[in-house]
Design a protein around this motif. Structure first.
Motif, PDB file in Angstrom:
ATOM      1  N   ASN A  49       0.852  -1.184   0.000  1.00  0.00           N
ATOM      2  CA  ASN A  49       0.000   0.000   0.000  1.00  0.00           C
ATOM      3  C   ASN A  49       0.894   1.242   0.000  1.00  0.00           C
ATOM      4  OD1 ASN A  49       1.013  -0.079   2.583  1.00  0.00           O
ATOM      5  ND2 ASN A  49      -0.962  -0.350   3.602  1.00  0.00           N
ATOM      6  N   ARG A  50       0.307   2.391   0.240  1.00  0.00           N
ATOM      7  CA  ARG A  50       1.097   3.623   0.222  1.00  0.00           C
ATOM      8  C   ARG A  50       2.229   3.579   1.228  1.00  0.00           C
ATOM      9  NH1 ARG A  50      -0.890   9.804   1.871  1.00  0.00           N
ATOM     10  NH2 ARG A  50       1.203  10.741   1.680  1.00  0.00           N
ATOM     11  N   ALA A  51       1.971   3.057   2.409  1.00  0.00           N
ATOM     12  CA  ALA A  51       3.003   3.018   3.436  1.00  0.00           C
ATOM     13  C   ALA A  51       4.214   2.206   2.982  1.00  0.00           C
ATOM     14  CB  ALA A  51       2.431   2.456   4.732  1.00  0.00           C
ATOM     15  N   VAL A  52       3.960   1.016   2.482  1.00  0.00           N
ATOM     16  CA  VAL A  52       5.051   0.154   2.028  1.00  0.00           C
ATOM     17  C   VAL A  52       5.819   0.803   0.883  1.00  0.00           C
ATOM     18  CG1 VAL A  52       5.582  -2.039   0.887  1.00  0.00           C
ATOM     19  CG2 VAL A  52       3.979  -1.992   2.807  1.00  0.00           C
ATOM     20  N   ARG A  53       5.092   1.315  -0.100  1.00  0.00           N
ATOM     21  CA  ARG A  53       5.754   1.909  -1.266  1.00  0.00           C
ATOM     22  C   ARG A  53       6.563   3.151  -0.898  1.00  0.00           C
ATOM     23  NH1 ARG A  53       0.785   0.085  -3.693  1.00  0.00           N
ATOM     24  NH2 ARG A  53      -0.235   2.067  -3.185  1.00  0.00           N
ATOM     25  N   THR A  54       6.027   3.975   0.011  1.00  0.00           N
ATOM     26  CA  THR A  54       6.729   5.187   0.422  1.00  0.00           C
ATOM     27  C   THR A  54       8.034   4.852   1.135  1.00  0.00           C
ATOM     28  OG1 THR A  54       4.681   6.465   0.617  1.00  0.00           O
ATOM     29  CG2 THR A  54       6.593   7.274   1.840  1.00  0.00           C
ATOM     30  N   ILE A  55       7.973   3.945   2.075  1.00  0.00           N
ATOM     31  CA  ILE A  55       9.162   3.594   2.853  1.00  0.00           C
ATOM     32  C   ILE A  55      10.210   2.925   1.970  1.00  0.00           C
ATOM     33  CG2 ILE A  55      10.021   2.133   4.731  1.00  0.00           C
ATOM     34  CD1 ILE A  55       7.268   2.645   6.107  1.00  0.00           C
ATOM     35  N   ALA A  59      -4.244   6.033  12.396  1.00  0.00           N
ATOM     36  CA  ALA A  59      -5.196   5.897  11.289  1.00  0.00           C
ATOM     37  C   ALA A  59      -5.524   4.429  11.070  1.00  0.00           C
ATOM     38  CB  ALA A  59      -4.627   6.517  10.022  1.00  0.00           C
ATOM     39  N   PRO A  60      -6.096   3.760  12.088  1.00  0.00           N
ATOM     40  CA  PRO A  60      -6.295   2.302  11.992  1.00  0.00           C
ATOM     41  C   PRO A  60      -7.265   1.866  10.904  1.00  0.00           C
ATOM     42  CG  PRO A  60      -7.463   3.199  13.888  1.00  0.00           C
ATOM     43  CD  PRO A  60      -6.607   4.305  13.358  1.00  0.00           C
ATOM     44  N   GLY A  61      -8.102   2.760  10.428  1.00  0.00           N
ATOM     45  CA  GLY A  61      -9.057   2.382   9.401  1.00  0.00           C
ATOM     46  C   GLY A  61      -8.617   2.710   7.994  1.00  0.00           C
ATOM     47  N   ASP A  62      -7.439   3.298   7.841  1.00  0.00           N
ATOM     48  CA  ASP A  62      -6.944   3.714   6.530  1.00  0.00           C
ATOM     49  C   ASP A  62      -6.097   2.592   5.935  1.00  0.00           C
ATOM     50  OD1 ASP A  62      -5.648   4.852   4.335  1.00  0.00           O
ATOM     51  OD2 ASP A  62      -5.535   6.832   5.267  1.00  0.00           O
ATOM     52  N   GLY A  63      -6.588   1.957   4.883  1.00  0.00           N
ATOM     53  CA  GLY A  63      -5.888   0.843   4.280  1.00  0.00           C
ATOM     54  C   GLY A  63      -4.544   1.192   3.680  1.00  0.00           C
ATOM     55  N   ASP A  64      -4.258   2.485   3.489  1.00  0.00           N
ATOM     56  CA  ASP A  64      -2.965   2.896   2.972  1.00  0.00           C
ATOM     57  C   ASP A  64      -1.942   3.122   4.066  1.00  0.00           C
ATOM     58  OD1 ASP A  64      -2.783   2.886   0.193  1.00  0.00           O
ATOM     59  OD2 ASP A  64      -4.033   4.674   0.020  1.00  0.00           O
ATOM     60  N   LEU A  65      -2.383   3.065   5.335  1.00  0.00           N
ATOM     61  CA  LEU A  65      -1.478   3.403   6.436  1.00  0.00           C
ATOM     62  C   LEU A  65      -1.377   2.316   7.493  1.00  0.00           C
ATOM     63  CD1 LEU A  65      -2.454   7.158   6.915  1.00  0.00           C
ATOM     64  CD2 LEU A  65      -0.444   6.263   5.734  1.00  0.00           C
ATOM     65  N   VAL A  66      -1.830   1.124   7.185  1.00  0.00           N
ATOM     66  CA  VAL A  66      -1.730   0.015   8.124  1.00  0.00           C
ATOM     67  C   VAL A  66      -1.007  -1.150   7.460  1.00  0.00           C
ATOM     68  CG1 VAL A  66      -3.793   0.646   9.428  1.00  0.00           C
ATOM     69  CG2 VAL A  66      -3.997  -0.901   7.460  1.00  0.00           C
ATOM     70  N   SER A  67      -0.645  -2.138   8.253  1.00  0.00           N
ATOM     71  CA  SER A  67      -0.014  -3.341   7.713  1.00  0.00           C
ATOM     72  C   SER A  67      -1.104  -4.269   7.190  1.00  0.00           C
ATOM     73  CB  SER A  67       0.796  -4.053   8.802  1.00  0.00           C
ATOM     74  OG  SER A  67       1.796  -3.203   9.323  1.00  0.00           O
ATOM     75  N   LEU A  68      -1.108  -4.505   5.891  1.00  0.00           N
ATOM     76  CA  LEU A  68      -2.134  -5.364   5.280  1.00  0.00           C
ATOM     77  C   LEU A  68      -1.576  -6.776   5.117  1.00  0.00           C
ATOM     78  CD1 LEU A  68      -3.524  -2.963   2.521  1.00  0.00           C
ATOM     79  CD2 LEU A  68      -4.482  -3.406   4.789  1.00  0.00           C
ATOM     80  N   TRP A  69      -1.305  -7.440   6.233  1.00  0.00           N
ATOM     81  CA  TRP A  69      -0.749  -8.785   6.153  1.00  0.00           C
ATOM     82  C   TRP A  69      -1.741  -9.706   5.454  1.00  0.00           C
ATOM     83  CZ3 TRP A  69       3.599  -7.061   6.615  1.00  0.00           C
ATOM     84  CH2 TRP A  69       4.128  -6.429   7.728  1.00  0.00           C
ATOM     85  N   ALA A  70      -1.219 -10.514   4.539  1.00  0.00           N
ATOM     86  CA  ALA A  70      -2.065 -11.417   3.758  1.00  0.00           C
ATOM     87  C   ALA A  70      -1.208 -12.520   3.173  1.00  0.00           C
ATOM     88  CB  ALA A  70      -2.771 -10.650   2.630  1.00  0.00           C
ATOM     89  N   GLY A  71      -1.780 -13.724   3.099  1.00  0.00           N
ATOM     90  CA  GLY A  71      -1.100 -14.843   2.473  1.00  0.00           C
ATOM     91  C   GLY A  71      -1.464 -14.955   1.008  1.00  0.00           C
TER      92      GLY A  71
END
Length: 350
Positions: free
Chosen positions: A282-288, A311-323
């Motif tokens: 997401n944005r967080a991962v790409r930015t960092i 910002a726990p409800g913002d999908g661009d600013l949380v860890s979207l762990w997924a398999g």
């Protein structure tokens, strides 16, 4: 081996809920335990007091066995003041601004509570199972658990790690394939060098150890469970399919990302915690990653928590762990997910 986990853990069905560091919920853990499986609760970063409170809530929600999960220290964790965080702070600055965090947080006295503090609370809680990741528990920990009637489960990402865990006296081993969501919990080699897929890892671990093996990674429906048992596993651990249910602590944005995830939508990244983990970028991962400055663990995890918690409800600013099999999950209800998984068990295990 198909009955080993039921006898070992006192459960009816050899389905284990994956422990989610930071995203476990009492409701989901209790739901899986009540259904006859082994509910698990991840205690990453929890103080002793918070562990005791969580265990009391779980015991109020279910009388069935459950597992508490701890991260073992690997020895490479940094402490506040031991590392220059200037570049990493600069990398997360745009994300703090997006989360409307006005100032960079001051360094804490410690990034994490001590393992000793956490273990004292686990002993008080007396769960049916203590599961661990990132290493082999010390012999004194295994002995104390056995003295208290607590089963110990370790997690391996390679055959060598599984053998080390078995030699260390654990009661069962989770063989975690590279398809699995969240952190790669390797401890003998770099996580990047231990990316063995579930279908290759499980039978080799089964052949190498004499304790029950729980398959994890890429299992989201009855077909995955059936495959795990065909490979010799005594049980299946499932994360993403349960994480997308309404009983989990995942945000709605995270659940939606899991619902719509394709097989190629996940990446392995150190951006969010400093350790390699699988999730949806997401944005967080790409930015960092674009900034190229990632602090060592757990400093990076502490830094990103500043905007994640704001910002726990913002999908661009949380860890979207997924398999990799997240898109196979079809239900928003934990009970329905459990029933679907159980349908894949051999007749002798139902």
């Amino acid at each position: 081996m198909t009955r080993d986990l039921q006898t070992l853990f006192g459960i009816d069905t050899p389905i284990v809920l994956g422990p989610f560091g930071g995203m476990s919920s009492v409701a989901l853990t209790a739901s899986v335990s009540q259904a006859g499986g082994l509910g698990s609760f991840g205690l990453y970063g929890y103080s002793g007091e918070r562990i005791r409170e969580t265990a009391a809530a779980l015991q109020a929600a279910t009388t069935r066995p459950f597992a508490l999960n701890l991260w073992l220290p690997t020895g490479d964790e940094v402490s506040p003041g031991d590392v220059d965080l200037a570049a990493a702070r600069e990398a997360v600055a745009p994300l703090l601004e997006a989360a409307r965090v006005e100032a960079q947080p001051p360094l804490p006295a410690a990034f994490l509570p001590s393992l000793e503090e956490q273990l004292d609370a686990v002993w008080d809680a007396a769960p049916a199972v203590l599961s661990v990741v990132f290493g082999v528990p010390d012999a004194t920990v295994v002995d104390e658990a056995k003295r208290r009637g607590i089963r110990v489960v370790g997690t391996a990402t390679s055959v060598a790690e599984a053998v080390a865990l078995a030699d260390g006296g654990v009661d069962a081993i989770v063989a975690s394939g590279a398809e699995a969501a969240g952190h790669r919990v390797s401890f003998l080699s770099r996580a990047e060098d231990s990316l063995v897929g579930t279908i290759a890892l499980v039978p080799q671990v089964v052949d190498a150890v004499d304790v029950p093996v729980i398959a994890a990674g890429g299992i989201a429906d009855r077909r995955g469970v059936a495959a795990a048992f065909a490979l010799g596993a005594a049980g299946a651990q499932v994360g993403s399919a349960f994480l997308r249910t309404r009983q989990s602590a995942a945000s709605e944005a995270h659940r939606e990302a899991l619902r719509s995830a394709a097989d190629t939508d996940t990446v392995l990244t150190r951006a969010m915690s400093g350790r390699l983990a699988r999730g949806i970028p997401n944005r967080a991962v790409r930015t960092i990653e674009a900034m190229g400055a990632i602090a060592p663990f757990p400093a990076q995890n502490w830094l990103t928590a500043s905007f994640r918690s704001a910002a726990p409800g913002d999908g661009d600013l949380v860890s979207l762990w997924a398999g990799q099999a997240a898109g196979l999950s079809r239900s928003d209800d934990a009970g329905e997910v459990f029933a679907e998984l159980a349908a894949g068990l051999p007749a002798a295990s139902r």
